[in-house]
Design a protein around this motif. Structure first.
Motif, PDB file in Angstrom:
ATOM      1  N   GLY A  83       0.856  -1.166   0.349  1.00 53.20           N
ATOM      2  CA  GLY A  83       0.098  -0.065   0.041  1.00 53.20           C
ATOM      3  C   GLY A  83       1.002   1.215   0.157  1.00 53.20           C
ATOM      4  O   GLY A  83       2.008   1.027  -0.313  1.00 53.20           O
ATOM      5  N   VAL A  84       0.176   2.499   0.333  1.00 56.76           N
ATOM      6  CA  VAL A  84       0.988   3.664   0.355  1.00 56.76           C
ATOM      7  C   VAL A  84       1.000   3.958   1.874  1.00 56.76           C
ATOM      8  O   VAL A  84      -0.121   4.207   2.362  1.00 56.76           O
ATOM      9  CB  VAL A  84       0.255   4.649  -0.570  1.00 56.76           C
ATOM     10  N   GLY A  85       1.958   4.701   2.370  1.00 57.59           N
ATOM     11  CA  GLY A  85       1.831   5.287   3.575  1.00 57.59           C
ATOM     12  C   GLY A  85       1.888   4.285   4.721  1.00 57.59           C
ATOM     13  O   GLY A  85       2.471   3.560   4.895  1.00 57.59           O
ATOM     14  N   GLN A  86       0.951   4.901   5.645  1.00 57.22           N
ATOM     15  CA  GLN A  86       0.790   4.371   6.867  1.00 57.22           C
ATOM     16  C   GLN A  86      -0.836   3.749   6.897  1.00 57.22           C
ATOM     17  O   GLN A  86      -1.544   4.351   6.330  1.00 57.22           O
ATOM     18  CB  GLN A  86       1.191   5.049   8.162  1.00 57.22           C
ATOM     19  N   VAL A  87      -0.960   2.960   8.205  1.00 59.17           N
ATOM     20  CA  VAL A  87      -2.402   2.573   8.493  1.00 59.17           C
ATOM     21  C   VAL A  87      -1.995   2.637  10.060  1.00 59.17           C
ATOM     22  O   VAL A  87      -1.532   1.943  10.674  1.00 59.17           O
ATOM     23  CB  VAL A  87      -3.172   1.109   8.097  1.00 59.17           C
ATOM     24  N   TRP A  88      -3.147   3.557  10.443  1.00 55.34           N
ATOM     25  CA  TRP A  88      -3.219   3.753  12.019  1.00 55.34           C
ATOM     26  C   TRP A  88      -4.233   2.952  12.385  1.00 55.34           C
ATOM     27  O   TRP A  88      -5.316   3.181  11.954  1.00 55.34           O
ATOM     28  CB  TRP A  88      -3.211   4.991  12.453  1.00 55.34           C
ATOM     29  N   VAL A  89      -4.188   1.988  13.739  1.00 57.76           N
ATOM     30  CA  VAL A  89      -5.329   1.158  14.017  1.00 57.76           C
ATOM     31  C   VAL A  89      -5.584   1.502  15.491  1.00 57.76           C
ATOM     32  O   VAL A  89      -4.402   1.372  16.275  1.00 57.76           O
ATOM     33  CB  VAL A  89      -5.242  -0.122  13.679  1.00 57.76           C
ATOM     34  N   ASP A  90      -6.706   1.837  15.999  1.00 52.92           N
ATOM     35  CA  ASP A  90      -6.885   2.122  17.433  1.00 52.92           C
ATOM     36  C   ASP A  90      -6.853   0.763  18.290  1.00 52.92           C
ATOM     37  O   ASP A  90      -7.990  -0.105  18.072  1.00 52.92           O
ATOM     38  CB  ASP A  90      -8.152   2.990  17.769  1.00 52.92           C
ATOM     39  N   THR A  91      -5.676   0.301  18.743  1.00 55.06           N
ATOM     40  CA  THR A  91      -5.934  -1.158  19.628  1.00 55.06           C
ATOM     41  C   THR A  91      -6.223  -0.778  20.962  1.00 55.06           C
ATOM     42  O   THR A  91      -5.539  -0.487  21.705  1.00 55.06           O
ATOM     43  CB  THR A  91      -4.478  -1.648  19.544  1.00 55.06           C
ATOM     44  N   GLN A  92      -7.639  -0.390  20.791  1.00 57.45           N
ATOM     45  CA  GLN A  92      -8.198   0.236  22.069  1.00 57.45           C
ATOM     46  C   GLN A  92      -8.319  -0.505  23.341  1.00 57.45           C
ATOM     47  O   GLN A  92      -8.301   0.145  24.430  1.00 57.45           O
ATOM     48  CB  GLN A  92      -9.877   0.484  21.785  1.00 57.45           C
ATOM     49  N   PHE A  93      -7.916  -1.766  23.264  1.00 57.67           N
ATOM     50  CA  PHE A  93      -8.087  -2.542  24.524  1.00 57.67           C
ATOM     51  C   PHE A  93      -6.532  -2.874  24.958  1.00 57.67           C
ATOM     52  O   PHE A  93      -6.240  -3.518  26.021  1.00 57.67           O
ATOM     53  CB  PHE A  93      -8.656  -3.992  24.551  1.00 57.67           C
ATOM     54  N   GLU A  94      -5.486  -2.638  24.206  1.00 55.78           N
ATOM     55  CA  GLU A  94      -4.113  -2.957  24.630  1.00 55.78           C
ATOM     56  C   GLU A  94      -3.732  -2.295  25.857  1.00 55.78           C
ATOM     57  O   GLU A  94      -4.155  -0.970  25.901  1.00 55.78           O
ATOM     58  CB  GLU A  94      -3.218  -2.581  23.277  1.00 55.78           C
ATOM     59  N   MET A  95      -3.184  -2.768  26.893  1.00 64.73           N
ATOM     60  CA  MET A  95      -2.921  -2.194  28.256  1.00 64.73           C
ATOM     61  C   MET A  95      -1.376  -2.084  28.254  1.00 64.73           C
ATOM     62  O   MET A  95      -0.637  -2.698  27.620  1.00 64.73           O
ATOM     63  CB  MET A  95      -3.251  -3.011  29.409  1.00 64.73           C
ATOM     64  N   MET A  96      -0.870  -0.907  28.803  1.00 59.49           N
ATOM     65  CA  MET A  96       0.508  -0.764  29.236  1.00 59.49           C
ATOM     66  C   MET A  96       0.720  -0.613  30.743  1.00 59.49           C
ATOM     67  O   MET A  96      -0.203  -0.145  31.504  1.00 59.49           O
ATOM     68  CB  MET A  96       0.852   0.858  28.717  1.00 59.49           C
ATOM     69  N   SER A  97       2.009  -1.121  31.278  1.00 60.32           N
ATOM     70  CA  SER A  97       2.123  -1.219  32.632  1.00 60.32           C
ATOM     71  C   SER A  97       2.308   0.167  33.096  1.00 60.32           C
ATOM     72  O   SER A  97       2.073   0.523  34.182  1.00 60.32           O
ATOM     73  CB  SER A  97       3.441  -2.187  33.158  1.00 60.32           C
ATOM     74  N   GLU A  98       2.688   1.414  32.251  1.00 61.44           N
ATOM     75  CA  GLU A  98       2.754   2.469  32.595  1.00 61.44           C
ATOM     76  C   GLU A  98       1.588   3.373  32.994  1.00 61.44           C
ATOM     77  O   GLU A  98       1.458   4.574  33.644  1.00 61.44           O
ATOM     78  CB  GLU A  98       3.743   3.528  31.713  1.00 61.44           C
ATOM     79  N   LYS A  99       0.299   2.868  32.826  1.00 61.88           N
ATOM     80  CA  LYS A  99      -0.945   3.549  32.910  1.00 61.88           C
ATOM     81  C   LYS A  99      -1.980   2.646  33.225  1.00 61.88           C
ATOM     82  O   LYS A  99      -1.924   1.330  33.033  1.00 61.88           O
ATOM     83  CB  LYS A  99      -1.110   4.423  31.603  1.00 61.88           C
ATOM     84  N   THR A 100      -3.156   3.228  33.886  1.00 60.17           N
ATOM     85  CA  THR A 100      -4.240   2.265  34.485  1.00 60.17           C
ATOM     86  C   THR A 100      -5.120   2.017  32.934  1.00 60.17           C
ATOM     87  O   THR A 100      -5.889   1.080  33.207  1.00 60.17           O
ATOM     88  CB  THR A 100      -4.805   2.917  35.399  1.00 60.17           C
ATOM     89  N   LYS A 101      -5.469   3.195  32.242  1.00 60.52           N
ATOM     90  CA  LYS A 101      -6.545   2.890  31.306  1.00 60.52           C
ATOM     91  C   LYS A 101      -5.904   2.246  29.859  1.00 60.52           C
ATOM     92  O   LYS A 101      -4.692   2.511  29.662  1.00 60.52           O
ATOM     93  CB  LYS A 101      -6.800   4.623  31.029  1.00 60.52           C
ATOM     94  N   PRO A 102      -6.846   1.487  29.451  1.00 64.18           N
ATOM     95  CA  PRO A 102      -6.398   0.837  28.232  1.00 64.18           C
ATOM     96  C   PRO A 102      -6.367   1.682  27.029  1.00 64.18           C
ATOM     97  O   PRO A 102      -7.023   2.656  26.846  1.00 64.18           O
ATOM     98  CB  PRO A 102      -7.472  -0.226  28.302  1.00 64.18           C
ATOM     99  N   GLY A 103      -5.593   1.217  26.053  1.00 66.46           N
ATOM    100  CA  GLY A 103      -5.546   1.526  24.390  1.00 66.46           C
ATOM    101  C   GLY A 103      -4.370   2.156  23.996  1.00 66.46           C
ATOM    102  O   GLY A 103      -3.557   3.006  24.602  1.00 66.46           O
TER     103      GLY A 103
END
Ligand SMILES: [Cu+2]
Length: 669
Positions: free
Chosen positions: A282-302
């Motif tokens: 394809g051309v360029g980029q595709v951004w996807v909201d991985t809305q449920f992915e969690m990080m240890s540095e924060k309490t809210k997902p995404g």
């Protein structure tokens, strides 16, 4: 857990039932959270009724946290606490009956009349709900329609100590509020549609049942969703019953096999094949909201995940721990493709970050439950839908400050609130259309005259829109009644041209029977529905039947059906290198993005898929702790190639497109 162990565990915890615990008002409380899967988390109102939350007995990995069993007379309360270990709710939610037993009698004053419907502001709790009827009750949030809570009401004094708890009776018939209620009040609990919805509940609310695609096919990985292994009774038309173990019933019915299903064998299991990207870039980029992915540095997902569309590698993840970014749902960009506008659907804010560096720019208050965001092609203003309110918020291009310009009401009646979700802007920036989930109509707003030109009635729970490249027509996905309203715009006024029923059969149109599985529905519970930049087709992501449908815009008929993943949700078009387009499709309960080449519509094909988990080369502003790559919702291909936006691109982006891609719909004026 083996069935015997489960029964023993239940026995141990249910001793309190019918004893001291019944002496005072008791029941279960569902706590509103922003946590994936357990958005309505069952908690005990007191220790005596702890057994009411099924996960306390069977374990979270078996049933998630959103299923409870209560005795008739006990109550259900929904609570939105202001602060508790990241279980904080930051915006308005609602509690609405989705499925409930067909009322057999008018409830006395003590009991609650169904369907139930209430708003739940931050820091409040609902009135106690005391169901009159026995059987299955499912509640959902009609702002965030995958927030589910299920309650099975059993007779007074039914418990394990006297051997009367099982089988759990789902009830004779259920009413599916706004799904098929008008055409078919009283759907048997063993009917095809009722079982599909019960199945959907257990996939959504239990993260262990999500589709986790592997990096490689060695060893072979199967999707093996599991359900509570308890005896239940469901009912068929005419009063017959289907007694079964719930786990075996659902796995057998949906062909999911597995070791506990009698006579099942591996071929029935769905293999989760390692994603293979498209051969053609394809051309360029595709951004996807991985809305449920969690990080240890924060309490809210995404997180927002960036895929390089020329290599299909995951190059960046942006979680914005510094602002505890909360449930990033949908994105858009400015005309220079410099920043990403990121809605936070379970919050009240729009985050802005630099697309190239991932650097945080600002976090702006935009109103209740901001869902979608788009720009106008004529001035690059930013428009954000207030999904928990009545307005579209208009902001300037956000070069500086908070950009606030005004709130534009989508409904003129002061007693009504539109709850607009995924709006779309016309190619020339003159019009905006919204799907109004609460008022079940679609607003056509005209900017030059600053007025609402049309409020067009559509189906139940309109959730998303997509517009033709010349703004002559648009498509509204009606989530709950599984239809697409096709709306013509002529002389600045909108009228319904036709309605496409997605609960029809695909092989034999019109033959899907909600009672039987003979012919599967073509779709159901549709969400995003964008139109291709050249105006040839609309793509519809369907969550109930997990299908991607292609609608030919010349006939407004479904011409192709492709397999999608659990919770099929987002879709947008991006440029294919050398000409044409790819449709990029995300799914909430899967960790991959599907790539569709629509070709000529009827010959549309899945040409690959992309694993959305981080790799060793992914640049990331935190560390993924849970649900890697999960929660696919908003999709944003860069550069924007829709008619009106593509003409505004900087030369460096235009240079990567073909002449046809740079002017995809020449007849638009
Ligand atoms: Cu909600």
């Amino acid at each position: 857990m083996k069935k015997q162990r489960i029964l023993l565990a239940l026995l141990g915890l249910l001793v309190g039932w019918g004893g001291a615990g019944m002496a005072h008002a008791s029941g279960v409380t569902f706590q509103v959270t922003d946590n994936p899967g357990s958005w309505f988390e069952c908690t005990a109102s007191d220790s005596k009724t702890k057994a009411g939350c099924v996960h306390d007995v069977l374990g979270e990995a078996t049933v998630g946290k959103s299923l409870s069993v209560i005795q008739r007379g006990e109550s259900i309360t929904f609570q939105s606490r202001a602060s508790h270990h990241g279980s904080t709710a930051n915006t308005i939610h609602t509690v609405v009956s989705l499925i409930y037993p067909t009322p057999a009698s008018t409830p006395t004053e003590k009991f609650t009349t169904m369907p139930f419907d209430t708003d739940l502001d931050v820091g409040t709790r609902s009135a106690p709900i005391i169901p009159n009827e026995l059987g299955l009750h499912v509640f959902f949030c009609d702002i965030h329609p995958y927030m589910f809570a299920a309650v099975i009401v059993v007779p007074v004094n039914h418990n394990l100590t006297n051997g009367t708890l099982f089988p759990l009776d789902l009830g004779n018939t259920v009413d599916l509020h706004k799904i098929v209620l008008e055409t078919l009040p009283g759907l048997p609990t063993a009917s095809d549609l009722a079982l599909r919805l019960v199945h959907t509940f257990f996939i959504i609310t239990n993260p262990a049942n999500w589709q986790q695609y592997p990096v490689s096919d060695t060893p072979i990985k199967y999707w093996t969703p599991a359900y509570p292994s308890v005896p239940v009774v469901a009912h068929v038309t005419g009063g017959g019953t289907v007694p079964a173990n719930l786990d075996e019933l659902l796995r057998g019915y949906f062909g999911e096999g597995g070791p506990t299903v009698a006579n099942a064998n591996a071929p029935y299991l769905k293999q989760l094949l390692a994603p293979v990207p498209p051969a053609a870039p394809g051309v360029g980029q595709v951004w996807v909201d991985t809305q449920f992915e969690m990080m240890s540095e924060k309490t809210k997902p995404g997180t927002a995940t960036a895929v390089d569309a020329t290599t299909f590698n995951v190059v960046r993840k942006v979680g914005l721990p510094s602002i505890n970014m909360n449930n990033p749902h949908n994105m858009w960009t400015d005309k220079d493709q410099t920043v990403i506008y990121q809605t936070q659907w379970f919050d009240t804010k729009l985050a802005v970050f630099n697309r190239s560096s991932g650097q945080f720019v600002r976090n702006i208050e935009v109103g209740a439950a901001p869902a979608h965001v788009m720009t106008r092609t004529n001035n690059d203003q930013v428009h954000v839908s207030q999904n928990g309110d009545n307005n579209i918020r208009e902001l300037d291009s956000l070069a500086a400050g908070n950009g606030f310009l005004r709130d534009i009401p989508m409904q003129t009646d002061p007693d009504e609130s539109a709850h607009p979700h995924a709006h779309w802007m016309s190619h020339d920036g003159s019009m905006m259309v919204t799907p109004n989930a609460d008022t079940e109509n679609s607003t056509l707003f005209h900017f030059p005259s600053n007025s609402i030109k049309s409020l067009t009635p559509v189906g139940h729970f309109p959730i998303a829109t997509g517009m033709m490249p010349d703004s002559s027509k648009y498509y509204v996905a009606n989530f709950l009644d599984s239809s697409i309203s096709v709306i013509r715009i002529s002389g600045g006024i909108a009228t319904v041209k036709t309605t496409i029923n997605l609960l029809e059969g695909y092989a034999v149109p019109g033959q899907y029977d909600v009672l039987s599985p003979t012919v599967a529905p073509i779709g159901g519970l549709p969400i995003q529905t964008p139109v291709s930049p050249d105006g040839k087709y609309a793509i519809v992501a369907n969550t109930l039947a997990a299908k991607i449908l292609v609608i030919d815009t010349t006939t407004d008929k479904v011409v192709a059906s492709l397999a999608c993943d659990a919770g099929c949700h987002g879709a947008q078009f991006g440029a294919k290198k050398g000409g044409g387009y790819y449709a990029y499709v995300s799914s909430k309960f899967s960790n991959r993005m599907i790539v569709v080449d629509p070709n000529n519509g009827s010959d549309a094909a899945i040409v690959g898929s992309v694993l959305l988990t981080a790799t060793g080369t992914t640049v990331i502003d935190g560390s993924v702790s849970k649900y890697a790559g999960m929660g696919g919702q908003g999709v944003l291909p860069i550069p924007l190639v829709y008619n009106g936006w593509v003409q505004n691109l900087p030369e460096e982006w235009k240079d990567q497109l073909t002449a046809k891609q740079k002017n995809p719909f020449p007849s638009a004026h």
